[in-house]
Design a protein around this motif. Structure first.
Motif, PDB file in Angstrom:
ATOM      1  N   GLN A   1       0.817  -1.206   0.000  1.00 37.70           N
ATOM      2  CA  GLN A   1       0.000   0.000   0.000  1.00 37.70           C
ATOM      3  C   GLN A   1       0.858   1.266   0.000  1.00 37.70           C
ATOM      4  OE1 GLN A   1      -2.365  -0.658   3.497  1.00 37.70           O
ATOM      5  NE2 GLN A   1      -4.021  -1.642   2.373  1.00 37.70           N
ATOM      6  N   CYS A   2       2.012   1.185   0.634  1.00 38.21           N
ATOM      7  CA  CYS A   2       2.894   2.355   0.714  1.00 38.21           C
ATOM      8  C   CYS A   2       3.739   2.544  -0.538  1.00 38.21           C
ATOM      9  CB  CYS A   2       3.797   2.240   1.935  1.00 38.21           C
ATOM     10  SG  CYS A   2       2.899   2.324   3.495  1.00 38.21           S
ATOM     11  N   GLY A   3       3.506   1.736  -1.557  1.00 38.00           N
ATOM     12  CA  GLY A   3       4.200   1.926  -2.821  1.00 38.00           C
ATOM     13  C   GLY A   3       5.308   0.949  -3.098  1.00 38.00           C
ATOM     14  N   GLY A   4       5.519  -0.040  -2.210  1.00 38.44           N
ATOM     15  CA  GLY A   4       6.560  -1.029  -2.452  1.00 38.44           C
ATOM     16  C   GLY A   4       7.946  -0.416  -2.378  1.00 38.44           C
ATOM     17  N   ALA A   5       8.921  -1.099  -2.953  1.00 39.32           N
ATOM     18  CA  ALA A   5      10.312  -0.660  -2.863  1.00 39.32           C
ATOM     19  C   ALA A   5      10.549   0.679  -3.536  1.00 39.32           C
ATOM     20  CB  ALA A   5      11.223  -1.728  -3.475  1.00 39.32           C
ATOM     21  N   GLN A   6       9.688   1.053  -4.489  1.00 42.89           N
ATOM     22  CA  GLN A   6       9.892   2.287  -5.235  1.00 42.89           C
ATOM     23  C   GLN A   6       9.544   3.529  -4.413  1.00 42.89           C
ATOM     24  OE1 GLN A   6      11.353   2.130  -8.221  1.00 42.89           O
ATOM     25  NE2 GLN A   6      11.385  -0.082  -7.915  1.00 42.89           N
ATOM     26  N   LYS A   7       8.604   3.423  -3.483  1.00 48.87           N
ATOM     27  CA  LYS A   7       8.122   4.609  -2.775  1.00 48.87           C
ATOM     28  C   LYS A   7       8.234   4.519  -1.261  1.00 48.87           C
ATOM     29  CE  LYS A   7       4.702   5.918  -6.301  1.00 48.87           C
ATOM     30  NZ  LYS A   7       3.264   6.230  -6.536  1.00 48.87           N
ATOM     31  N   ALA A   8       8.181   3.310  -0.725  1.00 54.87           N
ATOM     32  CA  ALA A   8       8.051   3.167   0.728  1.00 54.87           C
ATOM     33  C   ALA A   8       9.260   3.698   1.484  1.00 54.87           C
ATOM     34  CB  ALA A   8       7.827   1.695   1.089  1.00 54.87           C
ATOM     35  N   PHE A   9      10.458   3.741   0.856  1.00 52.79           N
ATOM     36  CA  PHE A   9      11.674   4.127   1.569  1.00 52.79           C
ATOM     37  C   PHE A   9      12.109   5.559   1.284  1.00 52.79           C
ATOM     38  CE2 PHE A   9      11.923  -0.516   0.880  1.00 52.79           C
ATOM     39  CZ  PHE A   9      11.874  -0.917   2.203  1.00 52.79           C
ATOM     40  N   THR A  10      11.356   6.280   0.493  1.00 51.95           N
ATOM     41  CA  THR A  10      11.678   7.685   0.269  1.00 51.95           C
ATOM     42  C   THR A  10      11.328   8.491   1.511  1.00 51.95           C
ATOM     43  OG1 THR A  10       9.491   8.182  -0.643  1.00 51.95           O
ATOM     44  CG2 THR A  10      11.190   7.413  -2.190  1.00 51.95           C
ATOM     45  N   GLY A  11      11.951   9.674   1.625  1.00 45.38           N
ATOM     46  CA  GLY A  11      11.639  10.522   2.767  1.00 45.38           C
ATOM     47  C   GLY A  11      10.167  10.869   2.820  1.00 45.38           C
ATOM     48  N   HIS A  12       9.584  11.180   1.656  1.00 46.84           N
ATOM     49  CA  HIS A  12       8.158  11.509   1.611  1.00 46.84           C
ATOM     50  C   HIS A  12       7.318  10.298   1.995  1.00 46.84           C
ATOM     51  CE1 HIS A  12       4.363  13.204   0.236  1.00 46.84           C
ATOM     52  NE2 HIS A  12       4.166  12.108  -0.471  1.00 46.84           N
ATOM     53  N   GLY A  13       7.716   9.115   1.489  1.00 43.32           N
ATOM     54  CA  GLY A  13       6.953   7.909   1.789  1.00 43.32           C
ATOM     55  C   GLY A  13       6.962   7.578   3.268  1.00 43.32           C
ATOM     56  N   LEU A  14       8.132   7.689   3.920  1.00 47.80           N
ATOM     57  CA  LEU A  14       8.216   7.379   5.343  1.00 47.80           C
ATOM     58  C   LEU A  14       7.431   8.392   6.171  1.00 47.80           C
ATOM     59  CD1 LEU A  14      11.966   6.313   5.713  1.00 47.80           C
ATOM     60  CD2 LEU A  14       9.956   4.841   5.647  1.00 47.80           C
ATOM     61  N   ARG A  15       7.502   9.663   5.788  1.00 46.36           N
ATOM     62  CA  ARG A  15       6.743  10.676   6.536  1.00 46.36           C
ATOM     63  C   ARG A  15       5.249  10.477   6.359  1.00 46.36           C
ATOM     64  NH1 ARG A  15       9.194  16.450   7.453  1.00 46.36           N
ATOM     65  NH2 ARG A  15      11.393  15.977   7.771  1.00 46.36           N
ATOM     66  N   ARG A  16       4.855  10.106   5.167  1.00 49.80           N
ATOM     67  CA  ARG A  16       3.439   9.893   4.904  1.00 49.80           C
ATOM     68  C   ARG A  16       2.903   8.714   5.714  1.00 49.80           C
ATOM     69  NH1 ARG A  16       0.015  11.328   0.625  1.00 49.80           N
ATOM     70  NH2 ARG A  16      -1.727   9.900   0.293  1.00 49.80           N
ATOM     71  N   THR A  17       3.733   7.662   5.817  1.00 45.08           N
ATOM     72  CA  THR A  17       3.294   6.450   6.509  1.00 45.08           C
ATOM     73  C   THR A  17       3.396   6.570   8.018  1.00 45.08           C
ATOM     74  OG1 THR A  17       4.049   5.150   4.611  1.00 45.08           O
ATOM     75  CG2 THR A  17       3.608   3.957   6.644  1.00 45.08           C
ATOM     76  N   PHE A  18       4.534   7.122   8.494  1.00 46.55           N
ATOM     77  CA  PHE A  18       4.795   7.113   9.938  1.00 46.55           C
ATOM     78  C   PHE A  18       4.828   8.513  10.550  1.00 46.55           C
ATOM     79  CE2 PHE A  18       7.121   3.451   8.067  1.00 46.55           C
ATOM     80  CZ  PHE A  18       6.395   2.431   8.656  1.00 46.55           C
ATOM     81  N   GLY A  19       4.535   9.538   9.755  1.00 47.85           N
ATOM     82  CA  GLY A  19       4.645  10.899  10.273  1.00 47.85           C
ATOM     83  C   GLY A  19       3.755  11.171  11.465  1.00 47.85           C
ATOM     84  N   SER A  20       2.597  10.534  11.515  1.00 49.54           N
ATOM     85  CA  SER A  20       1.678  10.786  12.626  1.00 49.54           C
ATOM     86  C   SER A  20       2.215  10.276  13.956  1.00 49.54           C
ATOM     87  CB  SER A  20       0.320  10.136  12.349  1.00 49.54           C
ATOM     88  OG  SER A  20       0.466   8.736  12.207  1.00 49.54           O
ATOM     89  N   LEU A  21       3.267   9.439  13.905  1.00 44.99           N
ATOM     90  CA  LEU A  21       3.854   8.925  15.145  1.00 44.99           C
ATOM     91  C   LEU A  21       4.946   9.839  15.681  1.00 44.99           C
ATOM     92  CD1 LEU A  21       4.161   5.142  14.216  1.00 44.99           C
ATOM     93  CD2 LEU A  21       2.496   6.178  15.744  1.00 44.99           C
ATOM     94  N   CYS A  22       5.378  10.812  14.878  1.00 35.78           N
ATOM     95  CA  CYS A  22       6.452  11.702  15.320  1.00 35.78           C
ATOM     96  C   CYS A  22       5.996  12.487  16.546  1.00 35.78           C
ATOM     97  CB  CYS A  22       6.850  12.655  14.197  1.00 35.78           C
ATOM     98  SG  CYS A  22       7.648  11.835  12.814  1.00 35.78           S
ATOM     99  N   GLY A  23       6.848  12.536  17.561  1.00 30.74           N
ATOM    100  CA  GLY A  23       6.485  13.146  18.828  1.00 30.74           C
ATOM    101  C   GLY A  23       6.074  12.134  19.858  1.00 30.74           C
ATOM    102  N   GLN A  24       5.737  10.917  19.387  1.00 32.75           N
ATOM    103  CA  GLN A  24       5.398   9.829  20.305  1.00 32.75           C
ATOM    104  C   GLN A  24       6.692   9.185  20.775  1.00 32.75           C
ATOM    105  OE1 GLN A  24       2.491   8.806  21.429  1.00 32.75           O
ATOM    106  NE2 GLN A  24       3.060   6.906  22.425  1.00 32.75           N
ATOM    107  N   GLY A  25       6.856   9.032  22.070  1.00 34.47           N
ATOM    108  CA  GLY A  25       8.089   8.474  22.579  1.00 34.47           C
ATOM    109  C   GLY A  25       9.258   9.356  22.200  1.00 34.47           C
ATOM    110  N   GLY A  26      10.279   8.757  21.596  1.00 37.45           N
ATOM    111  CA  GLY A  26      11.449   9.525  21.175  1.00 37.45           C
ATOM    112  C   GLY A  26      11.554   9.688  19.682  1.00 37.45           C
ATOM    113  N   LEU A  27      10.480   9.422  18.947  1.00 36.40           N
ATOM    114  CA  LEU A  27      10.518   9.485  17.480  1.00 36.40           C
ATOM    115  C   LEU A  27      10.311  10.915  17.000  1.00 36.40           C
ATOM    116  CD1 LEU A  27      10.647   7.825  14.814  1.00 36.40           C
ATOM    117  CD2 LEU A  27       8.151   7.777  14.884  1.00 36.40           C
ATOM    118  N   GLU A  28      11.202  11.348  16.118  1.00 38.16           N
ATOM    119  CA  GLU A  28      11.091  12.669  15.506  1.00 38.16           C
ATOM    120  C   GLU A  28      11.186  12.523  13.994  1.00 38.16           C
ATOM    121  OE1 GLU A  28      10.246  15.140  17.242  1.00 38.16           O
ATOM    122  OE2 GLU A  28      10.681  14.403  19.265  1.00 38.16           O
TER     123      GLU A  28
END
Length: 778
Positions: A521-548
């Motif tokens: 769903q996150c775009g596979g190897a082509q998109k999932a590891f880009t900076g935009h892809g990671l922020r889109r997928t996990f950005g809502s967790l930033c600020g939780q615990g020690g994740l920035e």
């Protein structure tokens, strides 16, 4: 051409009958079931003259199509290499199925259910477009070659260990991957006096394997290798012996079908091969580590020894538990162990091996789905794994307590059914004229002819190996019978030669399947590891615990390449990056949810992201509308995703038009119960804005602290909240009551306006602060 009876001792090969008949093409009026169950010839011009007019006259003189036998056509046109075609020919003849070893160019779709036997990925890709009829199968999966690679398998096992139950991977000896973990290997060697075994990553048939003890020994032996890639394992220095000789077991495991919602059907063959060393075993030391034929059980090495005991020439001798052959049926060895050792049970052995198979296939099955997705994206006209089957070779060795260990998984276990016999120097055949070098191509030519192929270093002859014929015929025939039962509608077929292994209830498969779905769903190897892809997928967790957010950017930089290697040039290795994505989830989860068990991290993160529709090109807006109406969790997740798409500043605030647009995208309308459910977690302001941060917080409790405040909480704070002394003093300085209701009663409208302008991005943080302070001092 049929093979003579003398070519295979103990194998019953009919030379005439329906297996060798040419069948008439089905008439245009024949139903699909008649064609499937019938035996119509391929649509081949070469066969038209001999097969298209095979009719019998009835009383009235009208033609009648001849009924054909049930079963499959076994297509062996792509069978090349060391004699695999001979084995398929034997099995087809025993089942009275038709064999086809010539194809038209270009190949045409078959008219009858067909089993395509292929050895190479490119042959598979060439024939996938032909699998348009029901019940057509091909004997290979996309991606299994790379999964069975020694280095890739070791990386996969390391990635999956903490997702499994404790000790679930104990069957896999402690393993390191070179050159990635060279430092750890050197450290382990420095601390331990145990023996380690080093296997080259691209090696096969025992080539390049060596034992070492200590760092210096490793360095000296590695210095002679041009390719430093490989795996290092702890050597099993107390293996189970028979008559003082070390041995391993080659077990055959069949995978059939599979999809993104169900793993393949998996079967373990009750029969296999026991392969013995040709030297007496001694615990490894600097004096004997070089004696590879006492330490390594590889048949390709030991068959060159003058101590190698060839297979007997009768079935009775082959299955005798007292046989001393260097290659024996596995069941004879297991029966002998059971007879001689009260602590050993064949049933317990099969159960333990089945557990090994469940764990390993559970780890591999989601990756096969990924390879299928990649093939579909590249234009392959069929979901490859649903029409595939493949036989894998599991190499198992037991220790003195009868515990089985997995040495490796062989993607293409040998289906050769002959053996090479070295000629004595004075053999008169060496002087015969016309002794051709190279490997004879047919069984008729092999027998008794002098050969100089790579099977042996010296001149030799080939003859059928009775043990190979007996064991491998059982393996392949059992697979074909399973496919036939599937063709007849049995969804869970069983045959006597195989034990069913259920992977669908394996927790590891369920977790990895969820990760693969998110990865896709996150775009596979082509998109999932880009900076935009990671922020889109996990950005809502930033600020939780020690994740920035900068942690996601750093991950993106580190994951631009992968350590997984691609050996199968016919397919891209992108699906293997599933385990890189699993590493991302593990690192993000460890920071966002410190202290959470690694087995729960996938669930914690997956709940948030698995409800997000696909980010793949052409895959957007793939929302299960039926599930929206019955699954509140999915509804809220999908709503958050749509809100985020239309939220310009991603601050949790929408205009009424954007809110309506998001609902339209989900097929929802005002007044529906689902919309009422959504509005319970939203606040609508007087000027028409919809504040949905409370909804975000509900869907993902890990919302960053900066986003956790809501309009409702800001304007109407709870009376039960404790107020700190510093807050009390600040409120007193402003001349207002410390109670929230007294303060906000007079300032609500002014603060709301300033807050709304800041949320829309109309003013900066500093302007918002200044405006708020000004309002407080009025």
């Amino acid at each position: 051409m049929a093979l003579p009876d003398s070519a295979f001792i103990g194998a019953e090969i009919p030379l005439e009958g329906p297996a060798f008949d040419e069948f008439a093409e089905p008439s245009p009026s024949a139903s699909e079931d008649e064609i499937d169950e019938g035996g119509g010839a391929e649509n081949d011009p070469a066969n038209e003259e001999s097969s298209s007019i095979r009719i019998a006259a009835t009383k009235g003189g009208s033609p009648k199509r001849r009924a054909a036998p049930k079963g499959f056509v076994v297509n062996t046109a792509a069978c090349t290499g060391k004699g695999s075609k001979d084995l398929f020919t034997i099995v087809a003849n025993e089942l009275a199925w038709r064999e086809r070893d010539i194809e038209t160019r270009p190949p045409r779709p078959p008219l009858q259910a067909t089993i395509y036997c292929v050895m190479q990925t490119q042959d598979m890709l060439d024939r996938l477009p032909l699998l348009v009829r029901r019940h057509c199968w091909i004997s290979r999966y996309l991606g299994l070659l790379d999964l069975c690679d020694k280095g890739n398998f070791a990386r996969m096992a390391l990635a999956c260990e903490d997702l499994s139950e404790p000790n679930a991977w104990d069957f896999n000896p402690k393993t390191w991957v070179l050159p990635d973990q060279l430092a750890q290997v050197r450290e382990a060697l420095a601390k331990s006096k145990r023996t380690f075994i080093v296997k080259p990553e691209d090696g096969s048939q025992g080539d390049g394997i060596f034992l070492c003890q200590g760092v210096r020994d490793l360095d000296i032996k590695m210095s002679t290798k041009s390719n430093k890639a490989g795996v290092v394992q702890k050597y099993l220095d107390k293996p189970l012996l028979l008559d003082g000789i070390k041995f391993d077991l080659r077990l055959y495991v069949c995978l059939i079908g599979g999809s993104d919602i169900a793993p393949p059907l998996v079967y373990l063959c009750r029969e296999g091969l026991a392969r013995f060393c040709t030297g007496i075993y001694e615990e490894p030391s600097s004096k004997n580590m070089h004696k590879c034929m006492a330490h390594l059980t590889n048949y390709s090495l030991n068959k060159r020894s003058d101590k190698f005991e060839h297979s007997p020439e009768s079935m009775e001798e082959v299955f005798d538990t007292g046989s001393g052959a260097s290659k024996r049926p596995m069941t004879t060895v297991l029966r002998r162990l059971q007879d001689e050792n009260p602590g050993f049970s064949m049933d317990a052995f099969y159960d333990t091996v089945a557990a090994i198979i469940r764990t390993t296939v559970a780890a591999m099955a989601p990756v096969l789905v990924g390879f299928s997705h990649a093939a579909a994206a590249a234009g392959t006209p069929l979901a490859a794994e649903s029409s595939s089957f493949q036989v894998l070779g599991y190499d198992i060795m037991m220790d003195t307590s009868f515990k089985p260990y997995l040495l490796e998984i062989n993607n293409s276990p040998s289906l050769c059914i002959d053996e090479a016999l070295a000629l004595e120097p004075d053999d008169p055949r060496l002087a015969e004229k016309g002794a051709r070098p190279g490997r004879p191509q047919s069984s008729r030519e092999k027998e008794g002819k002098v050969c100089l192929c790579m099977d042996m270093a010296q001149p030799h002859t080939h003859r059928p190996s009775v043990v190979d014929v007996a064991v491998k015929t059982t393996v392949v025939k059992g697979v074909f019978l399973l496919l036939e039962k599937l063709k007849k509608g049995d969804s869970e077929p069983e045959v006597e030669a195989y034990i069913s292994v259920d992977v669908s209830r394996e927790e590891l498969w369920e977790k990895l399947q969820r990760v693969e779905a998110v990865f896709h769903q996150c775009g596979g190897a082509q998109k999932a590891f880009t900076g935009h892809g990671l922020r889109r997928t996990f950005g809502s967790l930033c600020g939780q615990g020690g994740l920035e957010k900068h942690d996601l950017d750093a991950l993106s930089q580190r994951l631009r390449s992968t350590m997984f290697v691609n050996n199968d040039r016919g397919v891209k290795p992108d699906a293997l990056r599933l385990f890189d994505f699993l590493s991302v989830i593990r690192q993000v989860g460890t920071r966002a949810f410190p202290g959470v068990d690694p087995r729960d991290i996938v669930r914690c993160i997956g709940i948030r992201v698995e409800n997000i529709p696909s980010q793949r090109t052409g895959d957007n807006d793939r929302i299960d509308r039926d599930r929206l109406l019955r699954d509140p969790e999915y509804l809220l997740g999908a709503v958050c995703y749509e809100f985020d798409k239309v939220d310009t500043y991603h601050r949790g605030l929408l205009t009424s038009q954007a809110f309506s647009k998001a609902l339209d995208a989900l097929g929802l309308r005002y007044g529906q119960p689902e919309v009422e459910e959504i509005l319970q977690y939203c606040t609508i302001t007087d000027d028409g804005y919809v504040h949905y941060k409370e909804l975000l917080h509900l869907v993902n409790p890990g919302t960053p602290r900066a986003k956790q405040s809501t309009m409702k909480g800001t304007l109407y704070p709870s009376h039960d909240e404790e107020t700190t002394p510093s807050e009390m003093e600040r409120y007193s300085d402003c001349g207002v009551s410390a109670r929230g209701d007294g303060f906000f009663a007079g300032k609500t409208e002014d603060i709301r306006k300033v807050f709304a302008r800041w949320e829309r991005g109309s003013i900066s943080n500093q302007q918002f602060k200044s405006g708020l302070e000004g309002d407080l001092r009025k």
